[in-house]
Motif scaffolding. Structure first.
Motif, PDB file in Angstrom:
ATOM      1  N   VAL A 159       0.858  -1.449   0.254  1.00  0.00           N
ATOM      2  CA  VAL A 159       0.142   0.177  -0.186  1.00  0.00           C
ATOM      3  C   VAL A 159       0.495   1.326  -0.246  1.00  0.00           C
ATOM      4  CG1 VAL A 159      -1.772   1.525   0.804  1.00  0.00           C
ATOM      5  CG2 VAL A 159      -1.682  -1.292   0.643  1.00  0.00           C
ATOM      6  N   ALA A 163       1.518   4.549  -2.595  1.00  0.00           N
ATOM      7  CA  ALA A 163       1.231   5.556  -2.260  1.00  0.00           C
ATOM      8  C   ALA A 163       2.475   6.749  -2.762  1.00  0.00           C
ATOM      9  CB  ALA A 163       1.511   5.698  -0.526  1.00  0.00           C
ATOM     10  N   ALA A 228      -2.515   4.165   5.897  1.00  0.00           N
ATOM     11  CA  ALA A 228      -4.126   4.145   5.056  1.00  0.00           C
ATOM     12  C   ALA A 228      -4.364   5.179   4.813  1.00  0.00           C
ATOM     13  CB  ALA A 228      -5.229   3.409   6.202  1.00  0.00           C
ATOM     14  N   LYS A 231      -2.369   6.597   1.942  1.00  0.00           N
ATOM     15  CA  LYS A 231      -2.853   6.375   0.942  1.00  0.00           C
ATOM     16  C   LYS A 231      -3.675   7.705   0.616  1.00  0.00           C
ATOM     17  CE  LYS A 231      -2.951   3.194  -2.490  1.00  0.00           C
ATOM     18  NZ  LYS A 231      -4.188   3.532  -3.197  1.00  0.00           N
ATOM     19  N   LEU A 232      -4.651   7.625   1.487  1.00  0.00           N
ATOM     20  CA  LEU A 232      -5.406   8.684   0.994  1.00  0.00           C
ATOM     21  C   LEU A 232      -5.021   9.945   0.826  1.00  0.00           C
ATOM     22  CD1 LEU A 232      -8.544   7.813   3.525  1.00  0.00           C
ATOM     23  CD2 LEU A 232      -8.510   7.630   1.522  1.00  0.00           C
ATOM     24  N   MET A 275      -5.180  -0.380  -1.705  1.00  0.00           N
ATOM     25  CA  MET A 275      -6.092  -0.213  -0.781  1.00  0.00           C
ATOM     26  C   MET A 275      -6.251   0.762  -1.099  1.00  0.00           C
ATOM     27  SD  MET A 275      -5.735   1.358   3.058  1.00  0.00           S
ATOM     28  CE  MET A 275      -5.399  -0.295   3.345  1.00  0.00           C
ATOM     29  N   ALA A 277      -9.715   3.608  -2.183  1.00  0.00           N
ATOM     30  CA  ALA A 277     -10.123   4.747  -0.732  1.00  0.00           C
ATOM     31  C   ALA A 277     -10.974   4.669   0.623  1.00  0.00           C
ATOM     32  CB  ALA A 277     -10.783   5.739  -1.495  1.00  0.00           C
ATOM     33  N   ARG A 279     -11.504   1.360   2.025  1.00  0.00           N
ATOM     34  CA  ARG A 279     -10.961   0.425   2.707  1.00  0.00           C
ATOM     35  C   ARG A 279      -9.594   1.357   3.198  1.00  0.00           C
ATOM     36  NH1 ARG A 279      -8.887  -5.578   1.675  1.00  0.00           N
ATOM     37  NH2 ARG A 279     -11.564  -6.183   0.394  1.00  0.00           N
ATOM     38  N   ALA A 280      -9.601   2.087   2.762  1.00  0.00           N
ATOM     39  CA  ALA A 280      -8.058   3.537   3.399  1.00  0.00           C
ATOM     40  C   ALA A 280      -9.414   3.435   4.585  1.00  0.00           C
ATOM     41  CB  ALA A 280      -7.464   4.636   2.538  1.00  0.00           C
ATOM     42  N   GLU A 281     -10.802   4.819   4.502  1.00  0.00           N
ATOM     43  CA  GLU A 281     -11.626   5.254   5.237  1.00  0.00           C
ATOM     44  C   GLU A 281     -11.278   4.769   6.142  1.00  0.00           C
ATOM     45  OE1 GLU A 281     -13.203   8.188   2.099  1.00  0.00           O
ATOM     46  OE2 GLU A 281     -14.315   6.610   2.292  1.00  0.00           O
ATOM     47  N   ALA A 283     -10.427   1.865   7.358  1.00  0.00           N
ATOM     48  CA  ALA A 283      -8.935   2.028   8.485  1.00  0.00           C
ATOM     49  C   ALA A 283      -8.828   2.582   9.502  1.00  0.00           C
ATOM     50  CB  ALA A 283      -8.442   1.285   8.272  1.00  0.00           C
TER      51      ALA A 283
END
Length: 288
Positions: A159, A163, A228, A231-232, A275, A277, A279-281, A283
């Motif tokens: 991930v 990013a 996470a 990555k967002l 990952m 968005a 899933r990242a949100e 997390a």
């Protein structure tokens, strides 16, 4: 505490940038884009292996360079900046477990979020790709297959490296927008003198630097929530900056000859790898 890059880290980044400028410059990029079908440059892949791109984090007694995740992030930023094609993340992570991956003689891909990039070109695959079906990709340099289901536990390293590629792309589109704004003239002056264009470029810089700081911080802590969040921010920076770069270029930016659309398309694809968005949100929200 000093968070600036060390001289060794700057030298590492400079060396990779010089290698890519020599072996995958704009001319090579356009040749790859205009080819009848996407194909990996195996010669370049081996050169990356020889330069330690894939073996960067392997211990020296195992033939690696012996560096860490912060240094890997620097390499992947440069790869994203150059729009280097291929399953770089999967091959890097396979070094030490898949023979030939570290040396760049074997190409490894992986299933991620239901997508598999470069499956037909790969020599080895991580994950279950049973029933993989070709999927038309928006990015001309990232052929995709779709597989049933998703990776329920995406590796944090994968991930973060995706990013980092996004951050490199966000930085490059910022540079491209500023350079164009300095040379394009309208109404007797360069467009960079117009307040609206200044605001676009300033917003791009803020997005890119915020994402870069988050990615590099997560590389130090290796905290799953920070990864996470990084990555967002990186996905937002890569997609948002490519769109704003298109705006700065105006009608020219929407043409096939301009490279801006290539950054936008790659950013869209990368945003679905490692990952998403959503899933990242989840997390980040769960940690709160």
């Amino acid at each position: 505490m000093d968070f600036r890059l060390t001289e060794d880290q700057r030298a590492l980044r400079r060396g990779v940038r010089e290698l890519l400028a020599r072996r995958f410059d704009r001319e090579a990029l356009r040749e790859a884009v205009d080819a009848p079908a996407p194909a990996l440059d195996r010669g370049l892949w081996r050169e990356l292996g020889e330069a330690g791109f894939f073996a960067l984090r392997l211990p020296e007694d195992e033939g690696g360079v012996g560096l860490g995740l912060p240094e890997a992030v620097l390499l992947f930023e440069e790869a994203g900046r150059a729009l280097l094609p291929g399953p770089l993340v999967a091959t890097h992570l396979a070094a030490g477990t898949v023979p030939g991956a570290a040396e760049g003689t074997v190409v490894v891909t992986a299933a991620s979020e239901g997508l598999v990039p470069w499956l037909d070109e790969a020599d080895a695959v991580s994950g279950d790709v049973t029933g993989a079906a070709p999927l038309r990709s928006v990015d001309p340099l990232t052929p995709l297959h779709r597989v049933a289901g998703t990776d329920g536990h995406p590796a944090g390293e994968a991930v973060l490296l995706h990013a980092a590629e996004q951050v490199g792309s966000a930085g490059r589109t910022t540079e491209a927008a500023v350079a164009y704004a300095r040379e394009r003239e309208q109404f007797g002056q360069v467009i960079g003198g117009f307040q609206a264009v200044k605001h676009l470029c300033a917003g791009m810089l803020v997005r890119a630097e915020l994402a870069r700081a988050a990615v590099r911080a997560a590389a130090v802590t290796a905290d799953p929530v920070e990864i996470a969040g990084a990555k967002l921010l990186a996905d937002e920076a890569a997609v948002g900056n490519a769109r704003d770069c298109l705006q700065v270029h105006g009608g020219m930016g929407f043409t096939w000859e301009a490279d801006v659309h290539l950054h936008l398309k790659r950013a869209w694809v990368r945003a679905r790898l490692g990952m998403t968005a959503e899933r990242a949100e989840e997390a980040v929200a769960a940690s709160l």
